[in-house]
Design an enzyme around this catalytic site. Structure first.
Site, PDB file in Angstrom:
ATOM      1  N   TYR A  64       0.862  -1.184   0.000  1.00  0.00           N
ATOM      2  CA  TYR A  64       0.000   0.000   0.000  1.00  0.00           C
ATOM      3  C   TYR A  64       0.898   1.233   0.000  1.00  0.00           C
ATOM      4  O   TYR A  64       1.852   1.288   0.778  1.00  0.00           O
ATOM      5  CB  TYR A  64      -0.922   0.025   1.226  1.00  0.00           C
ATOM      6  CG  TYR A  64      -2.362  -0.056   0.797  1.00  0.00           C
ATOM      7  CD1 TYR A  64      -2.946   1.007   0.124  1.00  0.00           C
ATOM      8  CD2 TYR A  64      -3.107  -1.210   0.991  1.00  0.00           C
ATOM      9  CE1 TYR A  64      -4.245   0.931  -0.334  1.00  0.00           C
ATOM     10  CE2 TYR A  64      -4.406  -1.293   0.537  1.00  0.00           C
ATOM     11  CZ  TYR A  64      -4.978  -0.220  -0.128  1.00  0.00           C
ATOM     12  OH  TYR A  64      -6.252  -0.303  -0.582  1.00  0.00           O
ATOM     13  N   GLU A  66      -0.381   4.849  -0.543  1.00  0.00           N
ATOM     14  CA  GLU A  66      -1.133   6.097  -0.791  1.00  0.00           C
ATOM     15  C   GLU A  66      -0.226   7.301  -0.533  1.00  0.00           C
ATOM     16  O   GLU A  66       0.610   7.272   0.374  1.00  0.00           O
ATOM     17  CB  GLU A  66      -2.361   6.157   0.107  1.00  0.00           C
ATOM     18  CG  GLU A  66      -3.472   5.248  -0.377  1.00  0.00           C
ATOM     19  CD  GLU A  66      -4.701   5.309   0.505  1.00  0.00           C
ATOM     20  OE1 GLU A  66      -4.724   6.103   1.452  1.00  0.00           O
ATOM     21  OE2 GLU A  66      -5.626   4.536   0.225  1.00  0.00           O
ATOM     22  N   ASP A 241      -6.337  14.029 -24.447  1.00  0.00           N
ATOM     23  CA  ASP A 241      -6.275  12.614 -24.078  1.00  0.00           C
ATOM     24  C   ASP A 241      -5.555  11.903 -25.222  1.00  0.00           C
ATOM     25  O   ASP A 241      -6.132  11.647 -26.279  1.00  0.00           O
ATOM     26  CB  ASP A 241      -7.704  12.086 -23.901  1.00  0.00           C
ATOM     27  CG  ASP A 241      -7.747  10.595 -23.600  1.00  0.00           C
ATOM     28  OD1 ASP A 241      -6.696   9.934 -23.682  1.00  0.00           O
ATOM     29  OD2 ASP A 241      -8.846  10.098 -23.297  1.00  0.00           O
ATOM     30  N   THR A 270      -3.140   6.498 -21.757  1.00  0.00           N
ATOM     31  CA  THR A 270      -2.959   5.140 -21.274  1.00  0.00           C
ATOM     32  C   THR A 270      -1.500   4.786 -21.551  1.00  0.00           C
ATOM     33  O   THR A 270      -0.833   5.459 -22.347  1.00  0.00           O
ATOM     34  CB  THR A 270      -3.856   4.129 -22.020  1.00  0.00           C
ATOM     35  OG1 THR A 270      -3.622   4.264 -23.423  1.00  0.00           O
ATOM     36  CG2 THR A 270      -5.333   4.370 -21.730  1.00  0.00           C
ATOM     37  N   LYS A 273      -1.345   1.167 -25.015  1.00  0.00           N
ATOM     38  CA  LYS A 273      -1.736   1.077 -26.430  1.00  0.00           C
ATOM     39  C   LYS A 273      -0.475   1.266 -27.278  1.00  0.00           C
ATOM     40  O   LYS A 273       0.430   0.452 -27.166  1.00  0.00           O
ATOM     41  CB  LYS A 273      -2.826   2.110 -26.726  1.00  0.00           C
ATOM     42  CG  LYS A 273      -4.083   1.927 -25.852  1.00  0.00           C
ATOM     43  CD  LYS A 273      -5.155   2.908 -26.260  1.00  0.00           C
ATOM     44  CE  LYS A 273      -6.155   3.216 -25.178  1.00  0.00           C
ATOM     45  NZ  LYS A 273      -7.272   2.316 -25.072  1.00  0.00           N
ATOM     46  N   ARG A 279      -0.820  -2.238 -18.686  1.00  0.00           N
ATOM     47  CA  ARG A 279      -2.137  -1.586 -18.644  1.00  0.00           C
ATOM     48  C   ARG A 279      -2.098  -0.526 -17.554  1.00  0.00           C
ATOM     49  O   ARG A 279      -1.788  -0.827 -16.404  1.00  0.00           O
ATOM     50  CB  ARG A 279      -3.234  -2.594 -18.314  1.00  0.00           C
ATOM     51  CG  ARG A 279      -3.398  -3.682 -19.343  1.00  0.00           C
ATOM     52  CD  ARG A 279      -4.740  -4.347 -19.176  1.00  0.00           C
ATOM     53  NE  ARG A 279      -5.783  -3.426 -19.580  1.00  0.00           N
ATOM     54  CZ  ARG A 279      -6.188  -3.256 -20.839  1.00  0.00           C
ATOM     55  NH1 ARG A 279      -5.632  -3.958 -21.800  1.00  0.00           N
ATOM     56  NH2 ARG A 279      -7.139  -2.409 -21.131  1.00  0.00           N
TER      57      ARG A 279
HETATM   58  N1  PLP Z   1      -9.177   7.532 -23.546  1.00  0.00           N
HETATM   59  C1  PLP Z   1      -9.165   7.085 -24.800  1.00  0.00           C
HETATM   60  C2  PLP Z   1      -9.006   8.067 -25.924  1.00  0.00           C
HETATM   61  C3  PLP Z   1      -9.311   5.715 -25.053  1.00  0.00           C
HETATM   62  O1  PLP Z   1      -9.326   5.263 -26.313  1.00  0.00           O
HETATM   63  C4  PLP Z   1      -9.469   4.824 -23.967  1.00  0.00           C
HETATM   64  C5  PLP Z   1      -9.622   3.366 -24.146  1.00  0.00           C
HETATM   65  O2  PLP Z   1     -10.036   2.831 -25.072  1.00  0.00           O
HETATM   66  C6  PLP Z   1      -9.480   5.354 -22.657  1.00  0.00           C
HETATM   67  C7  PLP Z   1      -9.326   6.710 -22.488  1.00  0.00           C
HETATM   68  C8  PLP Z   1      -9.717   4.488 -21.471  1.00  0.00           C
HETATM   69  O3  PLP Z   1      -8.636   3.689 -21.184  1.00  0.00           O
HETATM   70  P1  PLP Z   1      -8.764   2.485 -20.132  1.00  0.00           P
HETATM   71  O4  PLP Z   1      -9.464   1.389 -20.814  1.00  0.00           O
HETATM   72  O5  PLP Z   1      -7.357   2.171 -19.763  1.00  0.00           O
HETATM   73  O6  PLP Z   1      -9.532   3.017 -18.965  1.00  0.00           O
END
Ligand code: PLP
Length: 478
Positions: A64, A66, A241, A270, A273, A279
């Site tokens: 843990y 935090e 994002d 993320t 990808k 992950r």
């Molecule tokens: N943001 C975008 C643009 C995504 O394509 C995705 C997943 O497909 C996410 C956020 C969410 O990612 P996670 O599945 O790791 O929560």
């Protein structure tokens, strides 16, 4: 490293697991076989390196932690501090960001951290200053209710789902759509491209607190300099994002106006990808938002996952090596070869091509729904996912599109010649599949007819294509 190190590591791990629950060991082995044998074109998936995978399977999982580096709510976190600091340092260096927060467990979590950081900075902190208190629990009831109303009254402008935006960008099925009043910008109906004048117009009318850029299914680059100018013109915070294309930013394929980091106030991603890590998620920002972002846990996140942060450190170190830039440029070259191969064979593509890692086929050109096309391809050993196209008449469930991406096959080593062969396989299946009918004779959006002999033949051809590019070649499970 000794020549058999990877095989020994995974074999030993499975032997230890098998002694407790053999069915789990079998499933892990079966997953490797399935991944080795399928032509994976899922745009959001990849194959993490053995070092990244192995960094996750250890006693860091027991901790843990935090808090943040050097400031934990638990004793005994010195080794977690080491890996979290390393992951953050690699992220800052790789992306040229002044601050990196590497705790988010996923992309959704990273977005939630960013949304809250922006709300706290733009709405909560000024409210506390007005009330001359330091913490929300010092507010009077009246001030607290006023703050809650103000927080609930905020607006977000993001890309529409059918144009390629993501659920977490303010859509109702996701918590972001309940936190914010959302409006979307779409794409030009003729070109399929973002029309920046229309985005500016929507921003002027809607006056969002947050302007979001980033996508899951838009096959083109986004000009982040223009988007930042639009955000500035209405006083919005600009968030990007980059979950899908982080690998292309890391590999310096997206630079200048197309690199979000110098232009956005805050960037989320993320790590699994195109970035090819474990992950997980991550937030990058400047010093203004850093303190709020670091409150991610426990504000919206559970305790950090130190074993995943260790794997993030490994994967980010890999992404800083020169060969990652070569990998990133091959991802795009492969996507373009795949798009060209499909176009030459008569497929209809959203925007007519790609300049990133993904291609969106409008399968209405083959007379199919996305659902029918996805299943027919799967029967033929080709793994893809269905996806809405702009103004999709079949909605988000059946859809009219198939999204395909090249990060995973590029990791295996497939190149542009193999992409042309892949385009041939996809076109063969889609052009030979016909829509099926329901029991009452009406047209079905799910059923389809495909000669099983053809599906088998394509499956074999896909296997032959992959045979020259073994996955995890140094891993032999015996
Ligand atoms: N943001 C975008 C643009 C995504 O394509 C995705 C997943 O497909 C996410 C956020 C969410 O990612 P996670 O599945 O790791 O929560």
């Amino acid at each position: 490293m000794s020549p058999n190190a990877e095989s020994t590591a995974f074999r030993s791990a499975l032997e230890v697991i098998r002694a407790v629950e053999p069915r789990v060991a079998d499933a892990i082995g079966a997953e490797l076989t399935d991944q080795r044998e399928s032509l994976k074109l899922i745009a959001s998936e990849n194959y993490a390196s053995p070092a990244t995978l192995l960094a996750m399977g250890n006693w860091f999982s027991d901790k843990y932690a935090e808090g943040t580096v050097g400031r934990r709510f638990y004793a005994g976190c010195q080794n977690v501090d080491t890996v979290e600091a390393l992951a953050a340092e690699h992220a800052r260096e790789l992306f040229g960001a002044s601050h990196a927060y590497v705790q988010p467990h996923s992309g959704i979590d990273a977005n939630l951290v960013a949304f809250w950081a922006i709300l706290a900075d733009r709405v909560e902190s000024p409210a506390l200053r007005r009330a001359q208190v330091r913490q929300v629990n010092e507010l009077t009831e009246a001030d607290w209710f006023a703050l809650r109303r103000e927080l609930g009254d905020q607006r977000m402008l993001g890309m529409s789902l059918d144009a390629g935006g993501h659920l977490t960008h303010g859509f109702r099925p996701n918590i972001s759509g309940k936190m914010f009043d959302q409006r979307s910008y779409g794409t030009d109906p003729t070109t399929g491209l973002i029309d920046y004048d229309r985005v500016a117009e929507a921003a002027r009318e809607f006056r969002p607190l947050i302007l979001v850029a980033g996508y899951s299914a838009y096959p083109r680059k986004v000009n982040f300099r223009i988007m930042r100018e639009i955000a500035d013109s209405v006083g919005a915070t600009f968030m990007v994002d980059m979950a899908h294309f982080a690998g292309l930013v890391a590999g310096k394929v997206f630079t200048g106006d197309f690199d979000p980091v110098p232009h956005a106030h805050i960037v989320t991603t993320t790590t699994h990808k195109s970035l090819r890590g474990p992950r997980g998620g991550m937030v990058l920002c400047g010093p203004e938002l850093a303190d709020q972002v670091d409150r991610g846990c426990p504000m919206v996140l559970g305790g950090p996952l130190p074993h995943v942060m260790a794997a993030k450190a490994v994967a980010l170190a890999e992404a800083r090596r020169p060969d990652f830039a070569d990998y990133a440029s091959r991802i795009v070259a492969n996507a373009q070869a795949l798009a060209d191969g499909l176009l030459r064979r008569g497929a209809k593509l959203v925007t007519g091509g790609t300049d990133n890692h993904l291609v969106l086929i409008d399968v209405s050109g083959y007379g199919l729904t996305g659902r029918q096309a996805e299943q027919a391809l799967l029967d033929s050993g080709i793994v893809t996912n269905r996806n809405a196209v702009p103004q999709d008449p079949n909605g988000a469930w059946y859809t009219s599109g198939i999204r395909i991406g090249t990060p995973a096959l590029t990791t295996r080593g497939l190149g542009t010649a193999e992409m042309d062969a892949t385009a041939e396989l996809i076109h063969t299946v889609l052009s030979q599949t016909t829509p099926g009918a329901n029991a009452d004779g009406s047209a079905s959006k799910a059923k389809y007819v495909l000669d099983p002999a053809l599906a088998d033949k394509v499956s074999r051809q896909a296997g032959e294509l992959l045979a020259g590019f073994p996955l995890y070649p140094a891993v032999d499970l015996g």
